[in-house]
Scaffold this active site. Structure first.
Site: not given
Ligand code: AMP
Length: 278
Positions: A35, A145, A151, A183
């Protein structure tokens, strides 16, 4: 100073006064270096960086998984502060899904296979919440990401199809020294599972090596990954894929860019990873 906002109205008024371009980093919290890399990309390109922290109940197929998703807002806000994030939007559920909410965004073919097939409804939940975030924030750029490659692909498709003027930017996967992709779910791995989970990256590396050596049979590349995974007794394989990097259609023969990807369970924790063969 990072400001933490809760309502759509608070966010809209803060953004009305904010410098442009605006960069958006959508997250479910329990922030890690993956992140942080997205936040840094936004900070480098955008005058205002917005991080959203929202554990989206609509993208969990199993409610137990939603309940046990790790949460720690104070820690997350401290990380955003350290990264120079301007605004954290951490809304309650009814600020995202307003009373009477009755819309589902569903992306077609590219959201169908792999995670779409393995987790029915999951991507509808993601597409729906991301379109709300895009609508509320009105960002110039949004950072995602590559770890969640499918996604990013369907969010790009969605933004194009729905004429959403936010540019979707994919950022490289950040990994632990042994190759495990960071993760939030890694926190659930016990020490033996954590050690075993490095096999995901090793399996992808086997596919990449075979591809580098000239192997172009999709089945041979998938077999190379399965062989590596078979050597790890704690790995319970969900799927192994070598698919067209643009359509995600499974390949017999690799002629252009391909995405090698896999989903593997370690105990009750399901991990995914991928690597582009290009
Ligand atoms: P999440 O909080 O897991 O929903 O992830 C929020 C964003 O961070 C998504 O765009 C993810 O793809 C991205 N992300 C998660 N893990 C990583 C990683 N290891 N490296 C880069 N980006 C990541």
């Amino acid at each position: 100073m990072t400001v933490v906002l809760r309502t759509r109205d608070e966010l809209r008024s803060a953004l009305a006064a904010a410098g442009r371009p605006v960069g958006l980093v959508p997250t479910m919290g329990w922030l890690h270096d993956g992140h942080r890399a997205l936040m840094r990309r936004a900070r480098a390109a955008d005058a205002t960086t917005v991080v959203t922290i929202f554990v989206n109940p609509r993208q969990f197929n199993v409610s137990a998984d939603f309940d046990r998703y790790p949460r720690n807002e104070d820690r997350d806000v401290a990380i955003c502060e350290a990264e120079g994030v301007d605004i954290v939007w951490a809304p309650p559920v009814d600020e995202v899904f307003v009373p009477g909410f009755d819309t589902t965004v569903r992306v077609g073919a590219v959201a169908g296979p792999l995670e779409g097939a393995a987790r029915p409804g999951h991507f509808d939940g993601v597409a729906t919440v991301v379109s709300i975030l895009f609508g509320v924030v009105g960002a110039d750029h949004a950072y995602f990401g590559q770890k969640d490659a499918q996604q990013v692909m369907f969010i790009r498709r969605m933004a194009l199809d729905l004429a959403i003027p936010t540019e979707v930017i994919a950022c490289p996967t950040v990994r632990e020294p042994d190759g495990l992709a960071l993760s939030s779910r890694n926190v659930h791995l016990d020490p033996a599972e954590r050690a075993a989970a490095a096999v995901l990256h090793r399996a992808l590396a086997r596919a990449h090596e075979a591809w580098d050596a000239g192997e172009r049979s999709g089945e041979a590349l998938r077999a190379a990954m399965r062989r590596e995974l078979a050597g790890e007794p704690l790995a319970d394989v969900d799927y192994v894929s070598v698919a067209d990097a643009a359509t995600l259609v499974e390949l017999d023969e690799v002629r252009g860019p391909a995405l090698a990807s896999l989903a593997v369970r370690f105990g009750s924790t399901r991990l995914i990873d991928n690597e582009l063969l290009d």
